[in-house]
Enzyme design. Structure first.
Site, PDB file in Angstrom:
ATOM      1  N   THR A   7     -18.947  58.340   9.815  1.00  0.00           N
ATOM      2  CA  THR A   7     -17.936  58.082   8.786  1.00  0.00           C
ATOM      3  C   THR A   7     -17.510  59.385   8.138  1.00  0.00           C
ATOM      4  O   THR A   7     -18.295  60.334   8.073  1.00  0.00           O
ATOM      5  CB  THR A   7     -18.475  57.130   7.694  1.00  0.00           C
ATOM      6  N   ASN A   9     -16.031  58.845   5.081  1.00  0.00           N
ATOM      7  CA  ASN A   9     -15.847  58.274   3.739  1.00  0.00           C
ATOM      8  C   ASN A   9     -17.143  58.533   2.947  1.00  0.00           C
ATOM      9  O   ASN A   9     -18.187  57.928   3.223  1.00  0.00           O
ATOM     10  CB  ASN A   9     -15.558  56.775   3.883  1.00  0.00           C
ATOM     11  N   LYS A  12     -18.883  55.522   1.209  1.00  0.00           N
ATOM     12  CA  LYS A  12     -19.552  54.655   2.178  1.00  0.00           C
ATOM     13  C   LYS A  12     -20.869  55.283   2.634  1.00  0.00           C
ATOM     14  O   LYS A  12     -21.904  54.614   2.709  1.00  0.00           O
ATOM     15  CB  LYS A  12     -18.603  54.517   3.376  1.00  0.00           C
ATOM     16  N   ASP A  69     -17.348  49.519   9.943  1.00  0.00           N
ATOM     17  CA  ASP A  69     -15.946  49.223   9.687  1.00  0.00           C
ATOM     18  C   ASP A  69     -15.900  48.017   8.766  1.00  0.00           C
ATOM     19  O   ASP A  69     -16.548  47.000   9.034  1.00  0.00           O
ATOM     20  CB  ASP A  69     -15.154  48.959  10.971  1.00  0.00           C
ATOM     21  N   SER A  70     -15.182  48.158   7.666  1.00  0.00           N
ATOM     22  CA  SER A  70     -15.184  47.121   6.630  1.00  0.00           C
ATOM     23  C   SER A  70     -13.770  46.746   6.255  1.00  0.00           C
ATOM     24  O   SER A  70     -12.837  47.519   6.434  1.00  0.00           O
ATOM     25  CB  SER A  70     -15.893  47.626   5.374  1.00  0.00           C
ATOM     26  N   PHE A 150     -15.641  52.214  -4.944  1.00  0.00           N
ATOM     27  CA  PHE A 150     -14.425  52.786  -4.352  1.00  0.00           C
ATOM     28  C   PHE A 150     -13.540  51.651  -3.841  1.00  0.00           C
ATOM     29  O   PHE A 150     -13.904  50.472  -3.939  1.00  0.00           O
ATOM     30  CB  PHE A 150     -14.785  53.762  -3.210  1.00  0.00           C
ATOM     31  N   ASP A 153     -13.003  47.796  -5.077  1.00  0.00           N
ATOM     32  CA  ASP A 153     -14.083  47.382  -5.990  1.00  0.00           C
ATOM     33  C   ASP A 153     -13.602  46.983  -7.394  1.00  0.00           C
ATOM     34  O   ASP A 153     -14.126  46.017  -7.957  1.00  0.00           O
ATOM     35  CB  ASP A 153     -15.155  48.480  -6.106  1.00  0.00           C
ATOM     36  N   HIS A 178     -21.465  43.139   1.168  1.00  0.00           N
ATOM     37  CA  HIS A 178     -21.210  42.985   2.610  1.00  0.00           C
ATOM     38  C   HIS A 178     -21.966  44.053   3.404  1.00  0.00           C
ATOM     39  O   HIS A 178     -22.580  43.788   4.421  1.00  0.00           O
ATOM     40  CB  HIS A 178     -19.691  43.098   2.839  1.00  0.00           C
ATOM     41  N   ARG A 179     -21.915  45.300   2.901  1.00  0.00           N
ATOM     42  CA  ARG A 179     -22.590  46.420   3.607  1.00  0.00           C
ATOM     43  C   ARG A 179     -24.109  46.234   3.559  1.00  0.00           C
ATOM     44  O   ARG A 179     -24.804  46.475   4.549  1.00  0.00           O
ATOM     45  CB  ARG A 179     -22.158  47.729   2.926  1.00  0.00           C
TER      46      ARG A 179
HETATM   47  P1  ITT Z   1     -14.492  55.631   7.940  1.00  0.00           P
HETATM   48  O1  ITT Z   1     -13.611  54.904   8.944  1.00  0.00           O
HETATM   49  O2  ITT Z   1     -14.464  57.116   8.112  1.00  0.00           O
HETATM   50  O3  ITT Z   1     -15.880  55.081   7.879  1.00  0.00           O
HETATM   51  P2  ITT Z   1     -12.679  54.392   5.998  1.00  0.00           P
HETATM   52  O4  ITT Z   1     -12.477  54.555   4.521  1.00  0.00           O
HETATM   53  O5  ITT Z   1     -11.470  54.584   6.891  1.00  0.00           O
HETATM   54  O6  ITT Z   1     -13.869  55.364   6.448  1.00  0.00           O
HETATM   55  P3  ITT Z   1     -12.762  51.667   6.936  1.00  0.00           P
HETATM   56  O7  ITT Z   1     -11.963  51.997   8.135  1.00  0.00           O
HETATM   57  O8  ITT Z   1     -13.953  50.780   7.105  1.00  0.00           O
HETATM   58  O9  ITT Z   1     -13.314  52.984   6.225  1.00  0.00           O
HETATM   59  O10 ITT Z   1     -11.731  51.116   5.859  1.00  0.00           O
HETATM   60  C1  ITT Z   1     -12.093  50.168   4.991  1.00  0.00           C
HETATM   61  C2  ITT Z   1     -11.264  50.208   3.731  1.00  0.00           C
HETATM   62  O11 ITT Z   1     -11.656  48.990   3.062  1.00  0.00           O
HETATM   63  C3  ITT Z   1     -11.658  51.352   2.796  1.00  0.00           C
HETATM   64  O12 ITT Z   1     -10.768  52.434   2.872  1.00  0.00           O
HETATM   65  C4  ITT Z   1     -11.589  50.679   1.432  1.00  0.00           C
HETATM   66  O13 ITT Z   1     -10.273  50.658   0.957  1.00  0.00           O
HETATM   67  C5  ITT Z   1     -12.007  49.248   1.744  1.00  0.00           C
HETATM   68  N1  ITT Z   1     -13.456  49.045   1.574  1.00  0.00           N
HETATM   69  C6  ITT Z   1     -14.439  49.106   2.509  1.00  0.00           C
HETATM   70  N2  ITT Z   1     -15.652  48.894   1.965  1.00  0.00           N
HETATM   71  C7  ITT Z   1     -15.427  48.699   0.644  1.00  0.00           C
HETATM   72  C8  ITT Z   1     -16.270  48.450  -0.447  1.00  0.00           C
HETATM   73  O14 ITT Z   1     -17.599  48.393  -0.317  1.00  0.00           O
HETATM   74  N3  ITT Z   1     -15.706  48.302  -1.641  1.00  0.00           N
HETATM   75  C9  ITT Z   1     -14.371  48.385  -1.811  1.00  0.00           C
HETATM   76  N4  ITT Z   1     -13.499  48.635  -0.831  1.00  0.00           N
HETATM   77  C10 ITT Z   1     -14.023  48.797   0.402  1.00  0.00           C
END
Ligand code: ITT
Length: 197
Positions: A7, A9, A12, A69-70, A150, A153, A178-179
């Site tokens: 990641t 992020n 995350k 991926d979330s 983030f 949230d 969820h995570r």
């Molecule tokens: P990586 O792919 O590098 O891991 P990313 O930010 O692009 O980072 P995702 O593709 O999983 O991650 O995108 C998920 C988006 O969903 C993320 O940018 C947030 O806006 C949201 N998200 C994911 N998990 C979250 C959480 O625990 N709380 C709030 N928003 C979340």
């Protein structure tokens, strides 16, 4: 043995590190490999993107890799933004842009039910991957509340609570999210495998 968290992020990464016990493994992240190109998240499911991220980083580094991926799935929006959660308001958009768009799209809708979903993929250095998932149900409120966490949230109140994920202590979010659910399943399924690396 090294395990790479695939990641870029930082929020995350911090959550994954504080939820999951990696025992003896040396844990690095995509930030430690600045020369590896970004993975293009072009699959139309969380599973597809999680596997793609884990496999590409594993193959590029020659190490085991774990990816998350979330997405936020909102009932009244037919499951949107879902797999497109990061870019809901467009390429290069901010979390604030996404939250603003979500409030706009939900204005006047009766149901504000939603759930966060996470898929975690683990890939061996050859690119063979397996997945687990987790989810957290809740509702989308009408204005942003809180500074923690983030993404979405500040708009998400998990079922059983009255505060948003951004108002709750990170210790609470990291217990019920969820995570957290997905990483709990990852631990149940892969603890032996990871401790033998
Ligand atoms: P990586 O792919 O590098 O891991 P990313 O930010 O692009 O980072 P995702 O593709 O999983 O991650 O995108 C998920 C988006 O969903 C993320 O940018 C947030 O806006 C949201 N998200 C994911 N998990 C979250 C959480 O625990 N709380 C709030 N928003 C979340």
């Amino acid at each position: 043995m090294k395990l790479i968290i695939a990641t870029r992020n930082a929020h995350k990464l911090e959550e994954i590190r504080s939820i999951f016990n990696f025992q003896e493994l040396e844990v690095l992240s995509a930030f430690d490999f600045p020369d590896i190109p970004d993975v293009v998240e072009d699959r139309d499911t969380l599973e597809g993107n999680a596997v793609k991220k884990a496999v590409e980083i594993a193959q590029a580094t020659g190490c085991w890799a774990l990816a998350d991926d979330s997405g936020l799935e909102v009932e009244a929006l037919g499951g949107a933004p879902g797999v497109y959660s990061a870019r809901y308001a467009g390429e290069e958009c901010s979390y604030a842009d996404n939250n603003e768009k979500l409030l706009r799209e939900l204005s006047g809708k009766e149901s504000r039910s939603a759930r966060f979903r996470t898929v975690i993929a683990l890939s061996d250095p050859g690119g063979s991957a397996q997945t687990v998932d987790g989810e957290c149900p809740g509702v989308i409120i009408e204005e942003l509340r809180g500074e923690n966490g983030f993404g979405y949230d500040p708009l998400f109140v998990p079922d059983g609570y009255s505060e948003t994920f951004a108002e709750l202590d990170s210790e609470v979010k990291n217990r019920i999210s969820h995570r957290a659910q997905a990483l709990q399943r990852a631990h149940e399924q892969w603890a032996n495998l990871l401790s033998s690396l």
